[in-house]
Design a protein around this motif. Structure first.
Motif: not given
Ligand code: MN3
Length: 249
Positions: A194-196, A213-215, A71-73
Motif C-alpha cells: 500500500n503506502q507504507d 498499477e496507476h504508476a 494523473f499521478h502527480h
Molecule cells: Mn502512486
C-alpha cells in the motif's frame, strides 16, 4: 426575534460546509444552498502541500508517459495530501511536525487518525521521494558513495537491480520496492504494501519505485516487469547519493 427555521438550518449548513455568511447570502433562494454545498468542497487547511514536479510532465518519456505523470502527480498525490491535511486538521499540535516525524512514530498519533496518516502521510512522503528521485537525462551507473556502497553490499549494480526488481514484481497488489538504509546503517532491498513507508520500520528510504498499477498501466498495461526494468533509465543517482550521505551522517 427568534431565527426562522430556514435561517437556522441555513446557518448550520453554512458552518458545516465552511462557507462564509457572504457566500450564503449570495446563494439567495431556498433550495440553492443544498446544491451549493454539494458543489463546494469544505476548505481543508494547507498544512502539507504537493511539491511541484522538478521537471516537465513529459520529461521522463518514453520511460514514463506524460498522461501518467499528470494523473499521478496532480490527482493521486494531491488526494493523499488533501486526506492527510483533513486527518490532522483537528490536531494543531501535529501541524508543525515534518512528514518524516508524523509517519515514523504512528503509535504517538491519536488513534482515530492513525490509519489515515499511515495511508495518506505515507502516500505523501513516498511520492515526494519518488518525483525527486527521478529526472530526465538520468539513469546509468550509480556514482559517488552510494555507488561504492551498492557494490560492497550487493556485489554489483546489476545484482541490486535484480533484487530490487524481484521485490517489486513479487509485491502482491499495490505497494513499493525500496533501497533503504536499515537500522544497522546497511543498504537493503525491501518492499512495502500500500503506502507504507520504510520509516514505519525504522529504516531510511533512499530509492523507491511505485508499483501501484496507476504508476504504469497506461503505458505498460499489465507488464509490471517491463516497467521495473525500464524505470532505471530515469533514476537520478546524484539525488539518491545525497540521501545516502545525509542518512549516514
Ligand atoms: Mn502512486
Amino acid at each position: 426575534m427568534a431565527l426562522s427555521r430556514r435561517a437556522f438550518i441555513g446557518r448550520s449548513l453554512v458552518a458545516a460546509a465552511g462557507l462564509t455568511v457572504a457566500d450564503w447570502l449570495w446563494l439567495g433562494q431556498d433550495g440553492a444552498i443544498g446544491t451549493a454545498i454539494a458543489q463546494t468542497t469544505p476548505s481543508v487547511p494547507e498544512i502539507f502541500k504537493v511539491p511541484p514536479l522538478p521537471y516537465a510532465y513529459d520529461a521522463l518519456q518514453p520511460t514514463i508517459d506524460r498522461e501518467t505523470m499528470e494523473f499521478h502527480h496532480d490527482k493521486h498525490h494531491a488526494a493523499y495530501v488533501k486526506n492527510l491535511n483533513t486527518a490532522i486538521a483537528p490536531y494543531p499540535d501535529l501541524h508543525q511536525k515534518s512528514i518524516e516525524e508524523l509517519i515514523s512514530n504512528l503509535d504517538a498519533l491519536p488513534a482515530d487518525i492513525r490509519t489515515a496518516v499511515r495511508n495518506n502521510g505515507g502516500g505523501h512522503d513516498n511520492h515526494s521521494l519518488f518525483w525527486a528521485g527521478m529526472g530526465p537525462n538520468a539513469g546509468g551507473q550509480p556514482t559517488g558513495a552510494i555507488g561504492r556502497a551498492i557494490t560492497d553490499t550487493f556485489g554489483s549494480f546489476e545484482a541490486l537491480q535484480t533484487a530490487f526488481n524481484q521485490a517489486g514484481a513479487k509485491r502482491f497488489g499495490s505497494g513499493w520496492a525500496w533501497l533503504v538504509l536499515d537500522r544497522q546503517g546497511k543498504l537493503a532491498v525491501t518492499s512495502t504494501a500500500n503506502q507504507d513507508s520504510p520509516r514505519m520500520d525504522g529504516q531510511t528510504p533512499l530509492l523507491g519505485n511505485d508499483v501501484w498499477e496507476h504508476a504504469y498501466y497506461l503505458n505498460y498495461r499489465n507488464r509490471r516487469d517491463e516497467y521495473l526494468k525500464q524505470w532505471w533509465n530515469v533514476v537520478n543517482w546524484p539525488v539518491i547519493n545525497q540521501r545516502y550521505e545525509a542518512a549516514k551522517a
